[in-house]
Scaffold this active site. Structure first.
Site, mmCIF file in Angstrom:
data_model
loop_
_atom_site.group_PDB
_atom_site.id
_atom_site.type_symbol
_atom_site.label_atom_id
_atom_site.label_comp_id
_atom_site.label_asym_id
_atom_site.label_seq_id
_atom_site.Cartn_x
_atom_site.Cartn_y
_atom_site.Cartn_z
ATOM 1 N N TYR A 23 17.310 51.244 53.557
ATOM 2 C CA TYR A 23 16.587 52.297 53.376
ATOM 3 C C TYR A 23 15.623 52.772 54.498
ATOM 4 C CZ TYR A 23 18.530 51.417 48.801
ATOM 5 O OH TYR A 23 19.264 51.329 47.598
ATOM 6 N N ASN A 74 15.447 61.982 43.622
ATOM 7 C CA ASN A 74 16.276 60.778 43.826
ATOM 8 C C ASN A 74 15.884 59.844 42.616
ATOM 9 O OD1 ASN A 74 17.330 58.720 44.711
ATOM 10 N ND2 ASN A 74 16.338 58.322 46.662
ATOM 11 N N HIS A 80 23.202 55.945 38.429
ATOM 12 C CA HIS A 80 24.584 55.349 38.291
ATOM 13 C C HIS A 80 24.576 55.393 36.640
ATOM 14 C CE1 HIS A 80 24.351 55.398 42.465
ATOM 15 N NE2 HIS A 80 23.219 54.171 42.498
ATOM 16 N N ASP A 87 20.941 64.686 30.849
ATOM 17 C CA ASP A 87 20.744 65.614 30.039
ATOM 18 C C ASP A 87 19.431 66.473 29.989
ATOM 19 O OD1 ASP A 87 23.267 64.925 28.484
ATOM 20 O OD2 ASP A 87 22.428 63.881 27.064
ATOM 21 N N HIS A 100 19.757 61.079 48.175
ATOM 22 C CA HIS A 100 19.677 59.456 48.295
ATOM 23 C C HIS A 100 19.599 59.281 49.606
ATOM 24 C CE1 HIS A 100 21.078 58.824 43.973
ATOM 25 N NE2 HIS A 100 21.907 59.959 44.308
ATOM 26 N N LEU A 101 18.974 58.379 49.907
ATOM 27 C CA LEU A 101 18.853 58.042 51.275
ATOM 28 C C LEU A 101 19.855 57.300 51.762
ATOM 29 C CD1 LEU A 101 15.370 56.218 50.530
ATOM 30 C CD2 LEU A 101 15.302 58.302 52.105
ATOM 31 N N SER A 102 20.481 56.447 51.169
ATOM 32 C CA SER A 102 21.862 55.810 51.870
ATOM 33 C C SER A 102 22.936 56.620 51.267
ATOM 34 C CB SER A 102 21.875 54.456 51.255
ATOM 35 O OG SER A 102 21.973 54.233 49.888
ATOM 36 N N ARG A 111 27.792 52.332 42.744
ATOM 37 C CA ARG A 111 27.201 53.230 43.152
ATOM 38 C C ARG A 111 27.730 54.369 43.554
ATOM 39 N NH1 ARG A 111 22.008 50.516 44.502
ATOM 40 N NH2 ARG A 111 22.742 48.391 45.125
HETATM 41 C C1 DQA Z 1 19.304 55.237 46.268
HETATM 42 C C2 DQA Z 1 20.667 54.660 46.173
HETATM 43 C C3 DQA Z 1 20.790 53.948 44.622
HETATM 44 O O1 DQA Z 1 22.045 53.562 44.503
HETATM 45 C C4 DQA Z 1 19.745 52.872 44.572
HETATM 46 O O2 DQA Z 1 19.722 52.263 43.478
HETATM 47 C C5 DQA Z 1 18.489 53.321 45.051
HETATM 48 C C6 DQA Z 1 18.331 54.080 46.057
HETATM 49 C C7 DQA Z 1 19.153 55.935 47.812
HETATM 50 O O3 DQA Z 1 18.327 56.645 47.783
HETATM 51 O O4 DQA Z 1 19.889 55.295 48.661
HETATM 52 O O5 DQA Z 1 17.236 52.703 44.598
HETATM 53 O O6 DQA Z 1 19.131 56.244 45.368
#
Ligand code: DQA
Length: 166
Positions: A23, A74, A80, A87, A100-102, A111
């Protein structure tokens, strides 16, 4: 002035110290400052919040119905699992961008699935904090274009109403 609500889900308050190899080293405050700086440049009002609680995120999405034009979210791990967040996004029908950062699609299989992506305008993954800035620019462009369209469509509608053809 356009108004956008930015929501960060669980554990994102730990950014900067949490799994840095995935992250990065920026804290949530660092990320929020860059979002606020760009918002100022774009003349957009942003309201930025973080919660570790699913229900709180749902409430904030619902509340955005009044007073906001779009959402950047985010949902973190709730991405997931949370039908409730999906909803809520569908219910408010505000243009929403998921960040998502990753790159969740390159990580563990659990994921790869996003409950929320199907009801969003788009999803940005894998670009770290830049993803939020791209989302803000993208949403700003989207909202500006739809406002422009509404303005040009309005006189035609008014004409049809006046002629009694609607
Ligand atoms: C996340 C990716 C998710 O899988 C993870 O649970 C996070 C961060 C991301 O920003 O990459 O907490 O949302």
């Amino acid at each position: 002035m356009l108004r956008i609500r930015v929501l960060h889900g669980p554990n994102l308050n730990l950014l900067g110290t949490r799994e840095q190899s995935i992250y990065g080293t920026l804290s949530l405050d660092d990320i929020n400052s860059t979002i606020a700086k760009l918002a100022k440049e774009l003349v957009v009002k942003v309201d930025i919040r973080q919660s570790n609680h699913e229900g709180e995120l749902v409430t904030w999405i619902q509340e955005a119905r009044t007073g906001y034009d779009g959402i950047i979210i985010n949902p973190a791990s709730y991405t997931h699992t949370s039908i409730a967040i999906r909803d809520a996004i569908a219910a408010v029908s505000l243009p929403t961008i998921e960040v998502h950062l990753s790159n969740i699609h390159q990580r563990e299989e659990f994921r790869h699935r996003s409950c929320t992506a199907g009801v969003t305008l788009g999803q940005i993954v894998g670009l770290g904090a830049t993803g939020y800035l791209l989302a803000l620019r993208g949403l700003h462009e989207h909202l500006t274009a739809s406002r422009r369209q509404k303005k040009t469509a309005a006189p035609a509608t008014a004409r049809r109403v006046a002629k009694g053809t609607r």
